[in-house]
Scaffold this motif. Structure first.
Motif, short mmCIF file in Angstrom:
data_model
loop_
_atom_site.label_atom_id
_atom_site.label_comp_id
_atom_site.label_asym_id
_atom_site.label_seq_id
_atom_site.Cartn_x
_atom_site.Cartn_y
_atom_site.Cartn_z
N CYS A 88 0.81 -1.22 0.00
CA CYS A 88 0.00 0.00 0.00
C CYS A 88 0.84 1.26 0.00
CB CYS A 88 -0.94 0.00 1.20
SG CYS A 88 -2.33 -1.12 1.00
N SER A 89 1.93 1.26 0.74
CA SER A 89 2.75 2.47 0.79
C SER A 89 3.32 2.79 -0.60
CB SER A 89 3.86 2.36 1.82
OG SER A 89 4.78 1.36 1.47
N LYS A 90 3.70 1.77 -1.35
CA LYS A 90 4.19 1.96 -2.71
C LYS A 90 3.07 2.48 -3.61
CE LYS A 90 7.57 -1.76 -2.46
NZ LYS A 90 7.91 -3.09 -2.96
N PHE A 91 1.90 1.85 -3.50
CA PHE A 91 0.76 2.22 -4.34
C PHE A 91 0.31 3.65 -4.05
CE2 PHE A 91 -1.44 -1.59 -6.40
CZ PHE A 91 -0.23 -2.22 -6.66
N GLN A 92 0.25 4.02 -2.77
CA GLN A 92 -0.23 5.36 -2.42
C GLN A 92 0.71 6.44 -2.91
OE1 GLN A 92 -1.54 5.59 1.75
NE2 GLN A 92 -3.44 6.33 0.85
#
Length: 157
Positions: A88-92
C-alpha cells in the motif's frame, strides 16, 4: 577412399532428411470467457467486496483477515496487514488513494476449474491503471489475489 566418400554422402543424406512434425488435434481452450448469464453473481459480489476490502486497506490501514470459509490457507497466510501495508505504501505514493473497483470480466480456467474475476482498480491519480485479479476455487474460496498493470486484453501472465 570409396568407403569414406560413401560414409560422407550417407551422413549428408541423414542431415538433410526432414523431421516428422506431428500435428495434434486443436487443444481445448484453457481459458473461457464467461458471459454475463454464466457468471455466479453472488460469487462475483463476494469477490468485489473482498477486493474492495483489500484495496481500502491502503486508505484506512485497517484489514479484517479472511476466514477459512472465504480464502484458502495460503491466501490467509500471505494476506496480512504487514504485507498489505508494504504494498500500500508503494501504491499510495505512486497512484494516490484507492477510489473504486470496476468489474470487467470473468474467465473459467478449465485446467484447474477456477474462476478468475478481473477488475480495474481506479485511483486518485489518473495515471493509475491497475488490475486486480481474484481467483475463486471449486470450494468457493479465494485461491489467489494478484495486482498488475492494466491491459485491455486478458493475458494469463
Amino acid at each position: 577412399m570409396k568407403k569414406i566418400s560413401f560414409l560422407l554422402i550417407f551422413c549428408l543424406i541423414l542431415a538433410c532428411k526432414s523431421k516428422k512434425v506431428s500435428v495434434d488435434k486443436k487443444p481445448v481452450a484453457a481459458m473461457e470467457r464467461l458471459s454475463d448469464s454464466q457468471i455466479d453473481h453472488l460469487q462475483k459480489d463476494k469477490t468485489t467486496a473482498l477486493g474492495k476490502q483489500i484495496l481500502m486497506t491502503c486508505n484506512t490501514s485497517k484489514f479484517v483477515p479472511f476466514t477459512e470459509k472465504e480464502a484458502t490457507a495460503e491466501v490467509r497466510k500471505n494476506m496480512t496487514l504487514q504485507r498489505l501495508s508494504k504494498i500500500c505504501s508503494k501504491f499510495q505514493q505512486k497512484y494516490g488513494d484507492f477510489k473504486e473497483l470496476k468489474f470487467v470480466e470473468a474467465y473459467h480456467d478449465n485446467t484447474n476449474q477456477t474462476i478468475i474475476y478481473r477488475y480495474k482498480a481506479l485511483y486518485e491519480k489518473k495515471i493509475a491503471n491497475k488490475e486486480l485479479r481474484v481467483t475463486v476455487n471449486k470450494s468457493n474460496q479465494i485461491a489467489s489475489v494478484n495486482s498488475k498493470d492494466w491491459k485491455d486484453t486478458f493475458t494469463i501472465k
